[in-house]
Design a protein around this motif. Structure first.
Motif, PDB file in Angstrom:
ATOM      1  N   GLY A 160       0.785  -1.233   0.000  1.00  0.00           N
ATOM      2  CA  GLY A 160       0.000   0.000   0.000  1.00  0.00           C
ATOM      3  C   GLY A 160       0.810   1.273   0.000  1.00  0.00           C
ATOM      4  N   GLU A 161       2.120   1.190  -0.235  1.00  0.00           N
ATOM      5  CA  GLU A 161       2.976   2.395  -0.183  1.00  0.00           C
ATOM      6  C   GLU A 161       2.845   3.198  -1.476  1.00  0.00           C
ATOM      7  OE1 GLU A 161       4.700   3.999   1.936  1.00  0.00           O
ATOM      8  OE2 GLU A 161       5.060   2.656   3.625  1.00  0.00           O
ATOM      9  N   ILE A 162       1.637   3.670  -1.720  1.00  0.00           N
ATOM     10  CA  ILE A 162       1.348   4.333  -2.982  1.00  0.00           C
ATOM     11  C   ILE A 162       2.088   5.665  -3.119  1.00  0.00           C
ATOM     12  CG2 ILE A 162      -0.732   5.518  -2.129  1.00  0.00           C
ATOM     13  CD1 ILE A 162      -1.988   4.853  -4.922  1.00  0.00           C
ATOM     14  N   HIS A 164       5.070   6.258  -2.775  1.00  0.00           N
ATOM     15  CA  HIS A 164       6.426   6.125  -3.312  1.00  0.00           C
ATOM     16  C   HIS A 164       6.484   5.401  -4.650  1.00  0.00           C
ATOM     17  CE1 HIS A 164       8.069   8.140   0.103  1.00  0.00           C
ATOM     18  NE2 HIS A 164       7.252   7.430   0.859  1.00  0.00           N
ATOM     19  N   LEU A 165       5.359   5.384  -5.373  1.00  0.00           N
ATOM     20  CA  LEU A 165       5.412   4.920  -6.760  1.00  0.00           C
ATOM     21  C   LEU A 165       6.210   5.948  -7.558  1.00  0.00           C
ATOM     22  CD1 LEU A 165       1.746   3.736  -7.498  1.00  0.00           C
ATOM     23  CD2 LEU A 165       3.538   2.650  -6.128  1.00  0.00           C
ATOM     24  N   VAL A 166       7.255   5.496  -8.229  1.00  0.00           N
ATOM     25  CA  VAL A 166       8.072   6.412  -9.040  1.00  0.00           C
ATOM     26  C   VAL A 166       7.360   6.629 -10.371  1.00  0.00           C
ATOM     27  CG1 VAL A 166      10.279   6.797 -10.177  1.00  0.00           C
ATOM     28  CG2 VAL A 166      10.211   5.717  -7.911  1.00  0.00           C
ATOM     29  N   LEU A 167       6.621   7.731 -10.461  1.00  0.00           N
ATOM     30  CA  LEU A 167       5.825   8.006 -11.662  1.00  0.00           C
ATOM     31  C   LEU A 167       6.604   8.810 -12.685  1.00  0.00           C
ATOM     32  CD1 LEU A 167       2.273   8.710 -10.216  1.00  0.00           C
ATOM     33  CD2 LEU A 167       3.287   6.574 -10.982  1.00  0.00           C
ATOM     34  N   PRO A 169      10.671   9.362 -13.305  1.00  0.00           N
ATOM     35  CA  PRO A 169      12.050   9.145 -12.837  1.00  0.00           C
ATOM     36  C   PRO A 169      12.902  10.415 -12.912  1.00  0.00           C
ATOM     37  CG  PRO A 169      11.398   7.454 -14.425  1.00  0.00           C
ATOM     38  CD  PRO A 169      10.313   8.474 -14.417  1.00  0.00           C
ATOM     39  N   HIS A 178      14.521   8.513  -3.566  1.00  0.00           N
ATOM     40  CA  HIS A 178      14.280   8.396  -5.003  1.00  0.00           C
ATOM     41  C   HIS A 178      13.816   9.736  -5.576  1.00  0.00           C
ATOM     42  CE1 HIS A 178      13.599   3.848  -4.208  1.00  0.00           C
ATOM     43  NE2 HIS A 178      14.869   4.109  -4.430  1.00  0.00           N
ATOM     44  N   ILE A 245      -2.814   3.166 -11.940  1.00  0.00           N
ATOM     45  CA  ILE A 245      -1.783   2.121 -11.892  1.00  0.00           C
ATOM     46  C   ILE A 245      -2.100   1.130 -10.778  1.00  0.00           C
ATOM     47  CG2 ILE A 245       0.613   1.798 -11.137  1.00  0.00           C
ATOM     48  CD1 ILE A 245       1.371   4.137 -12.998  1.00  0.00           C
ATOM     49  N   ALA A 246      -2.426   1.664  -9.599  1.00  0.00           N
ATOM     50  CA  ALA A 246      -2.770   0.786  -8.470  1.00  0.00           C
ATOM     51  C   ALA A 246      -4.008  -0.041  -8.803  1.00  0.00           C
ATOM     52  CB  ALA A 246      -3.003   1.618  -7.212  1.00  0.00           C
TER      53      ALA A 246
END
Lengths: 311, 311
Positions: A160-162, A164-167, A169, A178, A245-246
């Motif tokens: 569930g660590e949404i 920190h999704l690298v959307l 770069p 990051h 994405i999720a």
């Protein structure tokens, strides 16, 4: 009657409540964390708060089935240890064993974002849905995934660590080390950063740099401030894509959005829903409802109670 | 002994096998799908294949607990209907009811990518792990999420659609109608497209445009062809970031990578692991093992058998 005590440990306050089997909050109280006094002092405050809550709730001792605790950091629930809690300075602190011994009741722990998600999925905006993604838009972006009434823990309670999704770069640096994480854009912090950058570039706006908050930006967007509208659009686009994405991955029935920034209401939700539909697979988007959270700051203690009532 | 029949319905072939309780494949057979003859003909071929497999496996009729079927499209398992299967031209075709009536046994259905994931998680490379993400790199990128031995279905059996994560909104068009989906880059089709674009730009390479395959590109990368190496790096970077995003959300113990492109071995896995570690949260990356799939083309029928054996 069966009840449980739910505790939500935060950097500044320890919140506690007695929760019944239906998810009703019978009594609640909060005390300062006083993190500077060390781990033992905090655990003793949790013990005392638990005892006071039970007395105040007027239930019989044998009706209390246990204690659930939300920890704002990394945990190892099999060992009952908080491995790393940066904002109160904990490292490898045993939580379950001392509290179980002092209180003589079952004690359960989980990540605090996961418990807030569990609370919303149980008796909040996610009630009645089988698969729920619940996120909190604050200074960062937290999240939890609830499937059939249980927290998706994953291998190390990190599911569930949404935030920190690298959307992107090539995006802005994030506290996690990051670049371009979702929360660098779609959090209160991100919204303020985006607005600042545009103001500093000299774009026309009613906003000023002093004490600028995300709420200011949303209010200005409602007054048709072009800079503020562009910032809200960017934050909503990124959040909508992250949620899409999720959703393509877990295909939730419901996405619950809470936290301070969600108070912006349709100013935020409308563009987020548009971006979500634009980026999720059609059959995923059509199966998902996006709704505002209902429990506010109580979500964490309600979820902690649920964890102890239905472990 | 308890066994089940597992069927993997494909656009060209129907694969079938008898699977025992330990996940062993007792007999298998495949027949052409002949999709042009219509839905009823395909269902009858599945019935006949099931009967032949049971006879060939030499088990007693009462040892066969049921039939599991993987459908290469969208399903509604509660109604037992294949809602849309583009590559065999199905729309709202009842699957469970006719087969249950003809065969007089319980029949179960699931999306084919989810069943391949279930097979790998059960007795393949994901064996022994609680939370598994299994992906297949072919002409597209399919995936499934297995938690405690069960397929994560989500709201509409769409969970695990990792191929359609929009990683670059300005990227190449995808069959799904969006732009910049993971599978536009990190599939066999994507690798060929990237190589073609560079060849057409006149970059130096040993590769030629005629009948170019992803396998050619990986082979050239191993021979230190600079164009091929750049393409492999781009596909691996994108896949590594997509897997990191998925891992931050579901925190899997294991990620299993199969499909034709996975045969490239360390030429692919090494840069994918590097990108994964660079984009996943540290505690997520350290909890996850990336491994090649073990079951090859049998994953689907094994997973279909599991579905019927342990529904």
């Amino acid at each position: 009657m069966r009840v449980a005590v739910g505790i939500d440990l935060g950097g500044t306050f320890i919140k506690g409540a007695v929760i019944d089997e239906e998810g009703r909050l019978l009594v609640k109280e909060e005390v300062p964390t006083e993190a500077g006094n060390g781990a033992d002092s905090i655990l003793r405050r949790i013990e005392q708060l638990t005892r006071r809550l039970i007395v105040a709730s007027d239930v019989r001792a044998n009706e209390v089935v246990g204690l659930g605790i939300g920890i704002p950091g990394f945990i190892d629930s099999s060992r009952g240890v908080a491995e790393e809690v940066i904002n109160i300075g904990w490292r490898d602190v045993p939580v379950i064993a001392p509290l179980r011994s002092w209180l003589q009741m079952p004690v359960f722990m989980e990540n605090d974002a996961n418990l807030a998600a569990l609370g919303e999925a149980w008796v909040g905006a996610g009630r009645g849905y089988r698969t729920a993604l619940c996120i909190t838009l604050g200074t960062g972006v937290g999240g939890g995934i609830i499937i059939d009434g249980k927290v998706l823990q994953g291998a190390s309670h990190m599911a569930g660590e949404i935030g920190h999704l690298v959307l992107d770069p090539l995006g802005a640096p994030c506290n996690c080390g990051h670049f371009g994480c979702l929360e660098t854009v779609s959090s209160a912090t991100g919204v303020v950063r985006l607005a600042r950058e545009r103001i500093e570039k000299g774009e026309q706006t009613q906003l000023t740099l002093q004490q600028l908050t995300a709420a200011d930006v949303f209010a200005a967007a409602e007054r048709h401030d072009l800079l503020a509208q562009a910032v809200v659009q960017e934050a909503a686009q990124t959040l909508g894509r992250g949620l899409a994405i999720a959703a393509n991955l877990i295909n939730p029935d419901v996405i619950v959005i809470g936290g301070g920034m969600a108070r912006a209401g349709e100013t935020l939700f409308k563009p987020v829903r548009e971006a979500f539909s634009a980026y999720a697979l059609r059959r995923v988007a059509s199966a998902t409802t996006l709704v505002p959270a209902l429990l506010g700051n109580d979500a964490g203690v309600v979820g902690a109670g649920k964890l102890a009532l239905y472990p």
